[in-house]
Enzyme design. Sequence first.
Site, PDB file in Angstrom:
ATOM      1  N   ILE A  17       0.822  -1.222   0.000  1.00 53.04           N
ATOM      2  CA  ILE A  17       0.000   0.000   0.000  1.00 53.04           C
ATOM      3  C   ILE A  17       0.851   1.265   0.000  1.00 53.04           C
ATOM      4  O   ILE A  17       0.393   2.321  -0.449  1.00 53.04           O
ATOM      5  CB  ILE A  17      -0.998  -0.023   1.194  1.00 53.04           C
ATOM      6  CG1 ILE A  17      -2.169   0.925   0.936  1.00 53.04           C
ATOM      7  CG2 ILE A  17      -0.291   0.291   2.507  1.00 53.04           C
ATOM      8  CD1 ILE A  17      -3.326   0.747   1.888  1.00 53.04           C
ATOM      9  N   GLY A  38       3.846  -4.736  10.765  1.00 48.39           N
ATOM     10  CA  GLY A  38       2.884  -4.886   9.676  1.00 48.39           C
ATOM     11  C   GLY A  38       2.809  -3.677   8.759  1.00 48.39           C
ATOM     12  O   GLY A  38       3.830  -3.052   8.442  1.00 48.39           O
ATOM     13  N   VAL A  39       1.609  -3.348   8.356  1.00 47.82           N
ATOM     14  CA  VAL A  39       1.438  -2.247   7.417  1.00 47.82           C
ATOM     15  C   VAL A  39       1.802  -0.912   8.072  1.00 47.82           C
ATOM     16  O   VAL A  39       2.310   0.001   7.412  1.00 47.82           O
ATOM     17  CB  VAL A  39      -0.006  -2.260   6.836  1.00 47.82           C
ATOM     18  CG1 VAL A  39      -1.050  -1.885   7.849  1.00 47.82           C
ATOM     19  CG2 VAL A  39      -0.096  -1.384   5.594  1.00 47.82           C
ATOM     20  N   ASP A  40       1.580  -0.802   9.361  1.00 47.38           N
ATOM     21  CA  ASP A  40       1.932   0.408  10.123  1.00 47.38           C
ATOM     22  C   ASP A  40       3.440   0.673  10.011  1.00 47.38           C
ATOM     23  O   ASP A  40       3.876   1.796   9.673  1.00 47.38           O
ATOM     24  CB  ASP A  40       1.515   0.177  11.586  1.00 47.38           C
ATOM     25  CG  ASP A  40       1.523   1.428  12.439  1.00 47.38           C
ATOM     26  OD1 ASP A  40       1.684   2.527  11.884  1.00 47.38           O
ATOM     27  OD2 ASP A  40       1.358   1.287  13.667  1.00 47.38           O
ATOM     28  N   THR A 128      -6.510  -7.843  10.074  1.00 49.67           N
ATOM     29  CA  THR A 128      -6.362  -9.252   9.685  1.00 49.67           C
ATOM     30  C   THR A 128      -4.945  -9.797   9.838  1.00 49.67           C
ATOM     31  O   THR A 128      -4.682 -10.941   9.496  1.00 49.67           O
ATOM     32  CB  THR A 128      -6.816  -9.485   8.219  1.00 49.67           C
ATOM     33  OG1 THR A 128      -5.909  -8.829   7.336  1.00 49.67           O
ATOM     34  CG2 THR A 128      -8.225  -8.982   7.989  1.00 49.67           C
ATOM     35  N   VAL A 130      -1.683  -8.850  12.727  1.00 50.09           N
ATOM     36  CA  VAL A 130      -1.368  -8.992  14.153  1.00 50.09           C
ATOM     37  C   VAL A 130      -2.633  -9.080  15.010  1.00 50.09           C
ATOM     38  O   VAL A 130      -2.681  -9.822  15.998  1.00 50.09           O
ATOM     39  CB  VAL A 130      -0.507  -7.785  14.621  1.00 50.09           C
ATOM     40  CG1 VAL A 130      -0.294  -7.804  16.118  1.00 50.09           C
ATOM     41  CG2 VAL A 130       0.829  -7.791  13.889  1.00 50.09           C
TER      42      VAL A 130
HETATM   43  N1  AR6 Z   1       0.747  -3.161   2.226  1.00 49.01           N
HETATM   44  C1  AR6 Z   1      -0.501  -3.677   2.294  1.00 49.01           C
HETATM   45  N2  AR6 Z   1      -0.888  -4.551   3.253  1.00 49.01           N
HETATM   46  C2  AR6 Z   1       0.034  -4.910   4.157  1.00 49.01           C
HETATM   47  C3  AR6 Z   1       1.369  -4.424   4.152  1.00 49.01           C
HETATM   48  C4  AR6 Z   1       1.706  -3.497   3.139  1.00 49.01           C
HETATM   49  N3  AR6 Z   1       2.924  -2.965   3.043  1.00 49.01           N
HETATM   50  N4  AR6 Z   1       2.031  -4.990   5.200  1.00 49.01           N
HETATM   51  C5  AR6 Z   1       1.168  -5.822   5.816  1.00 49.01           C
HETATM   52  N5  AR6 Z   1      -0.028  -5.782   5.181  1.00 49.01           N
HETATM   53  P1  AR6 Z   1      -1.336  -5.690  10.286  1.00 49.01           P
HETATM   54  P2  AR6 Z   1      -3.587  -5.277  12.150  1.00 49.01           P
HETATM   55  C6  AR6 Z   1      -1.276  -6.485   5.495  1.00 49.01           C
HETATM   56  O1  AR6 Z   1      -0.712  -6.687  11.191  1.00 49.01           O
HETATM   57  O2  AR6 Z   1      -3.940  -6.717  12.075  1.00 49.01           O
HETATM   58  C7  AR6 Z   1       0.807  -3.225  13.816  1.00 49.01           C
HETATM   59  O3  AR6 Z   1       1.937  -3.559  14.567  1.00 49.01           O
HETATM   60  C8  AR6 Z   1      -1.180  -7.762   6.316  1.00 49.01           C
HETATM   61  O4  AR6 Z   1      -0.823  -8.863   5.471  1.00 49.01           O
HETATM   62  O5  AR6 Z   1      -0.448  -4.682   9.639  1.00 49.01           O
HETATM   63  O6  AR6 Z   1      -4.671  -4.253  12.036  1.00 49.01           O
HETATM   64  C9  AR6 Z   1       0.108  -1.990  14.346  1.00 49.01           C
HETATM   65  O7  AR6 Z   1       1.000  -1.073  14.902  1.00 49.01           O
HETATM   66  C10 AR6 Z   1      -2.605  -7.866   6.821  1.00 49.01           C
HETATM   67  O8  AR6 Z   1      -3.435  -8.465   5.814  1.00 49.01           O
HETATM   68  O9  AR6 Z   1      -2.493  -4.827  11.043  1.00 49.01           O
HETATM   69  C11 AR6 Z   1      -0.825  -2.571  15.371  1.00 49.01           C
HETATM   70  O10 AR6 Z   1      -0.177  -2.767  16.607  1.00 49.01           O
HETATM   71  C12 AR6 Z   1      -3.054  -6.418   6.971  1.00 49.01           C
HETATM   72  O11 AR6 Z   1      -2.063  -5.636   6.290  1.00 49.01           O
HETATM   73  C13 AR6 Z   1      -1.213  -3.887  14.793  1.00 49.01           C
HETATM   74  O12 AR6 Z   1      -0.138  -4.263  13.939  1.00 49.01           O
HETATM   75  C14 AR6 Z   1      -3.172  -5.954   8.401  1.00 49.01           C
HETATM   76  O13 AR6 Z   1      -2.121  -6.513   9.165  1.00 49.01           O
HETATM   77  C15 AR6 Z   1      -2.452  -3.788  13.938  1.00 49.01           C
HETATM   78  O14 AR6 Z   1      -2.818  -5.096  13.513  1.00 49.01           O
END
Ligand code: AR6
Length: 183
Positions: A17, A38-40, A128, A130
């Site tokens: 993203i 993750g995405v954050d 979806t 963490v």
């Molecule tokens: N682009 C698009 N999607 C992504 C990317 C990317 N670069 N990286 C990961 N994903 P998550 P949550 C997807 O864990 O479950 C963080 O530490 C990933 O495959 O990022 O809402 C925050 O700081 C998954 O499908 O977010 C919070 O503490 C989706 O993004 C916590 O994680 C969401 O995965 C939030 O957990």
Amino acid sequence: MVTRFASTRIVLKQGDITREKVDAIVNAANSHMRGGGGVDGAIHRAGGPAILEDCKRVVPDGTSLAPGKVVMTTAGQLPARVVIHTVGPVWAGGSQGEDETLALCYINCLHLAASAGLKTLAFPAISTGVYGYPFDLACSLALHVIREFCRVHPAVIEEVRLIYFNQADHQAAKTHLSALNSE
Ligand code: AR6
């Protein structure tokens, strides 16, 4: 895969993203708003320190962003113009209001974008990773909520992109969208 919900173009794609050139990308943040994994983590790394600086301004030390709420910051060096941060629910089995909270994330992002005059928006699959929300439930809910917003608020958002980081999620999302379109 491309379709329309009322007059809004809906694009499902696999990718990172942080590379999306849209008015706003959505971040699946946590309540502290100081970055994470993750995405954050990807958004903060790619956008640079200006995003964290702005997070500190909109959610000062000692405060937090409640699940379902949204705030907007600069996108720093990203191709997007702004980042809309939201905090998804942590999956706890489904009886703790997770669906209402996840729906609020999407609705509040869409309303904030609309009120800021932003026309193109990209979402990750909030909660979806963490936070453990089962992908199929989250994906189906997101598509229903976005479709309802577009029906009630036509011609407000021009394009919504749903970005899936891995191929399996992208495939599953296409199946959900096809099912929704044939309802
Ligand atoms: N682009 C698009 N999607 C992504 C990317 C990317 N670069 N990286 C990961 N994903 P998550 P949550 C997807 O864990 O479950 C963080 O530490 C990933 O495959 O990022 O809402 C925050 O700081 C998954 O499908 O977010 C919070 O503490 C989706 O993004 C916590 O994680 C969401 O995965 C939030 O957990």
